[in-house]
Enzyme design. Structure first.
Site, PDB file in Angstrom:
ATOM      1  N   GLU B 247      21.138   2.960  62.110  1.00 39.64           N
ATOM      2  CA  GLU B 247      20.734   4.102  61.222  1.00 39.64           C
ATOM      3  C   GLU B 247      21.707   4.367  60.339  1.00 39.64           C
ATOM      4  OE1 GLU B 247      19.548   3.901  64.274  1.00 39.64           O
ATOM      5  OE2 GLU B 247      17.461   4.802  64.333  1.00 39.64           O
ATOM      6  N   GLU B 248      22.952   4.484  60.970  1.00 39.25           N
ATOM      7  CA  GLU B 248      24.406   4.947  60.321  1.00 39.25           C
ATOM      8  C   GLU B 248      24.674   4.015  59.164  1.00 39.25           C
ATOM      9  OE1 GLU B 248      27.675   5.849  62.740  1.00 39.25           O
ATOM     10  OE2 GLU B 248      29.221   5.252  61.368  1.00 39.25           O
ATOM     11  N   ARG B 249      24.496   2.540  59.441  1.00 39.22           N
ATOM     12  CA  ARG B 249      24.741   1.557  58.336  1.00 39.22           C
ATOM     13  C   ARG B 249      23.718   1.823  57.339  1.00 39.22           C
ATOM     14  NH1 ARG B 249      25.763  -2.607  63.108  1.00 39.22           N
ATOM     15  NH2 ARG B 249      27.855  -1.670  63.742  1.00 39.22           N
ATOM     16  N   ALA B 252      24.297   4.597  55.111  1.00 36.43           N
ATOM     17  CA  ALA B 252      25.464   4.459  54.210  1.00 36.43           C
ATOM     18  C   ALA B 252      25.060   3.616  52.814  1.00 36.43           C
ATOM     19  CB  ALA B 252      26.565   3.893  54.682  1.00 36.43           C
ATOM     20  N   GLY B 369      32.178   4.221  59.254  1.00 36.02           N
ATOM     21  CA  GLY B 369      30.915   3.761  59.533  1.00 36.02           C
ATOM     22  C   GLY B 369      30.723   2.286  60.040  1.00 36.02           C
TER      23      GLY B 369
END
Lengths: 249, 395
Positions: B247-249, B252, B369
């Site tokens: 999700e983080e990637r 971003a 990230g």
């Protein structure tokens, strides 16, 4: 009470529009479209009246292409109960739209029509007034305040040089100005709930209205580029230029 | 991916929110080196924007990831990269594992208020001596009866000075470095707003960009937390965190897409207006051809990223696509914004232009990230290109 709210799909207010090179109109290719900001204010006012218990049903209406369903869905997400799309490709002129709305007011037995004072694409500022004339009912235009007490409507309208307060009876047509309210954002839960709300589509022919343009656009051009200003040395220079060059004093 | 009219209305709502509730305050927040997270998050929470994919039991909408994706893109348009990043920490970095694996109690206590915006969350993985090498973290959570006693420090913590709780990765015991860690919800403040016992703010970190986003070094000295505030199983924290990185990637990449579309639009407006040698800057072939190249590259990035979104929606392992999208977005941000800034001339180098802030802010994404090099390692692993014995720990 039932309220009809008009919603127009227009070029987003953030877009800097450009005239087409053949001067036939404004270039709309790949341009972001949105609900006319004045229409948003009209929708917001209708929703507030409903929240205050003064309105039972809000019907959003748009005259436009199939893509205008997006703006109607937005109106539903903001709190309208159902929506009607009157399918029409190409330019729509104020008289044609007023005739459509007139037919729908009769069909829906609406007590009040709320519209933006104008749409930001053509800036005509005519539809509400024409509709009131067709309905032969009172109109309250450019309003910045609205109070409803039974059949009685009190409004404050923004006119040159001040504010004018008037009262009239429903049914009536009301067009809204910028300062009436600040529209809410469509929340995600309401956007999803709006999927369930009915959106009907009708052809203008079914309503017996002919939307063919009555006006011919001769040409559309960009506004002339303004000349750069100059800095004058003294007040005397300024007065001299105002008198002899600009000839305004 | 075919977007519905709900996606479009949602995008429009998010875009308006950014334009009206965030952008007008960006100058001030950047100057003050902080933005009012609590106040802003409550407004976002009321619109449902902090819980797009979160379960309905905690106040979320339970929608698929494509809805969150359109919100992320719109947030990215913000005049400051710091605000969308802080929102992304709340929605896509600190809370996905909690939503997936947390018990009802821990979700009600920490996730529900993060969805409503009542609480600000942060993610605690990196430490002064371990960042990209996640398995090397040293913060320990030692069991004592029904509590964990936590000691260590967490570095580069976005939202760190304002957050109410941290989703912390800590060593809970065991030999295997991928099986000896757990994710734990650690309060950073008591209910009265004072620091939770044992938690201290060691320093607020100054950065070259993302100025309105607070970044902290936090220390934990024998901080007591009930064992039941752990997320999921003990020893599974590293695995949960690796999943949570998807999700983080994607966040971003998606917010970068919004930022880059906006950077191009702002630059095009500028070069149409700005005149040089008697004609708009845009009229120079070097300018309009370069802009065409940048649009082409951005379209490629968008296609790749949305393939990653579709992969998440389909329930597949999106790791390779999310990592490629993150890498690609961070690199394109550096070249695209640099190219745009060039055409702004002196204005581009002045702090008052939007493009110069985007230039400073976007540089983070090749580091934060998961650095570009970490993404490359992950992609290599998935392509079976990693020579034996040099494997990174992040999948």
């Amino acid at each position: 009470m039932k309220v009809l709210v008009a919603v127009k799909r227009v070029v987003d207010y953030n877009v800097k529009v450009r005239a087409k090179s053949d001067q036939s109109g404004v270039d709309l290719a790949n341009v972001k479209m949105a609900m006319n900001p004045f229409c948003e204010i009209a929708v917001e006012e209708a929703v507030r009246l409903k929240e205050a218990g003064k309105v039972e049903e809000i019907v959003a209406v748009s005259v436009g292409p199939d893509a205008a369903q997006e703006q109607l869905r937005t109106a539903l997400a903001l709190g309208a109960d159902r929506a009607i799309l009157v399918r029409h490709e190409g330019e729509s002129e104020p008289l044609g739209v007023a005739k459509v709305l007139h037919k729908l007011v009769e069909r829906e037995q609406a007590d009040m029509v709320l519209l933006g004072k104008q749409a930001i694409d053509d800036d005509n500022n005519q539809t509400g007034q024409m509709l009131a004339a067709l309905m032969n009912r009172p109109q309250g235009t450019f309003i910045s305040e609205l109070n409803i007490d039974g059949e009685q409507v009190s409004i404050t309208r923004e006119v040159d040089g001040g504010l004018q307060k008037i009262r009239f009876q429903l049914p009536a047509v009301i067009t809204v100005d910028l300062r009436l309210n600040e529209p809410r954002y469509a929340s995600l839960p309401n956007i999803m709930k709006a999927r369930q709300k009915p959106l009907d589509a009708v052809d203008p022919a079914e309503l017996g209205v002919d939307l063919e343009p009555r006006l011919a656009v001769l040409k559309v051009t960009d506004p002339p580029v303004r000349q750069a200003g100059i800095v004058v040395e003294t007040v005397a220079d300024l007065v001299d230029k105002l008198r002899n060059e600009a000839k305004v004093i | 991916m075919q977007l519905t009219s709900e996606h479009k209305i949602l995008a429009e709502s998010a875009r308006r929110f950014v334009q009206q509730e965030i952008d007008p305050h960006v100058e001030q927040w950047e100057r003050e080196r902080i933005f009012p997270a609590r106040e802003l998050f409550r407004k976002l929470g009321a619109l449902g924007l902090l819980g797009v994919t979160k379960p309905e039991q905690v106040g979320g909408l339970g929608l698929d990831y494509s809805y969150a994706a359109v919100v992320h893109q719109e947030l990215g348009r913000c005049l400051s990269g710091g605000v969308p990043m802080a929102i992304g920490v709340q929605t896509d970095m600190a809370t996905p594992a909690l939503a997936r694996f947390g018990s009802d109690e821990v979700r009600q206590r920490f996730l529900a208020p993060a969805v409503s915006g009542e609480m600000v969350a942060c993610i605690g993985v990196s430490e002064p001596d371990a960042g990209s090498d996640v398995a090397a973290i040293r913060t320990r959570a030692v069991r004592d009866g029904d509590d964990y006693v936590i000691s260590g420090s967490k570095m580069w913590i976005t939202n760190g000075t304002q957050a109410d709780w941290m989703c912390m990765l800590a060593v809970t015991g065991g030999d295997h470095r991928h099986r000896n860690k757990s994710l734990i919800c650690v309060p950073l403040r008591d209910e009265d707003g004072s620091r939770y016992p044992g938690v201290s703010l060691t320093s607020k970190i100054e950065k070259i960009g993302m100025h309105c986003s607070d970044t902290a070094l936090l220390s934990f000295d024998e901080v007591r937390v009930p064992v039941r505030w752990r997320i999921g199983e003990e020893g599974e924290g590293f695995i949960y965190q690796m999943q949570q990185f998807q999700e983080e990637r994607l966040f971003a990449a998606l917010s970068t897409i919004g930022a880059l579309e906006q950077a191009l639009a702002e630059t095009e407006d500028y070069v149409r207006e700005r005149r040089i040698f008697g004609a708009p800057v845009l009229n120079n072939q070097v300018v309009h051809y370069r802009l065409a190249e940048l649009h082409t590259e951005l379209a490629g990035l968008k296609a790749l990223t949305w393939q990653g979104v579709e992969s998440v929606v389909a329930g597949e392992d999106a790791t390779p696509l999310a990592s490629m999208a993150k890498l690609s977005s961070a690199r394109l941000a550096r070249t695209l914004i640099d190219s745009c800034l060039q055409y702004w001339g002196g204005m581009g180098y002045s702090s008052e232009s939007a493009i110069s802030r985007r230039y400073r802010d976007s540089r983070l994404w090749s580091i934060g990230g998961g650095a570009d090099e970490v993404m490359l390692g992950i992609i290599c692993k998935h392509l079976d290109l990693m020579p034996g014995g040099t494997e990174g720990d992040r999948r």
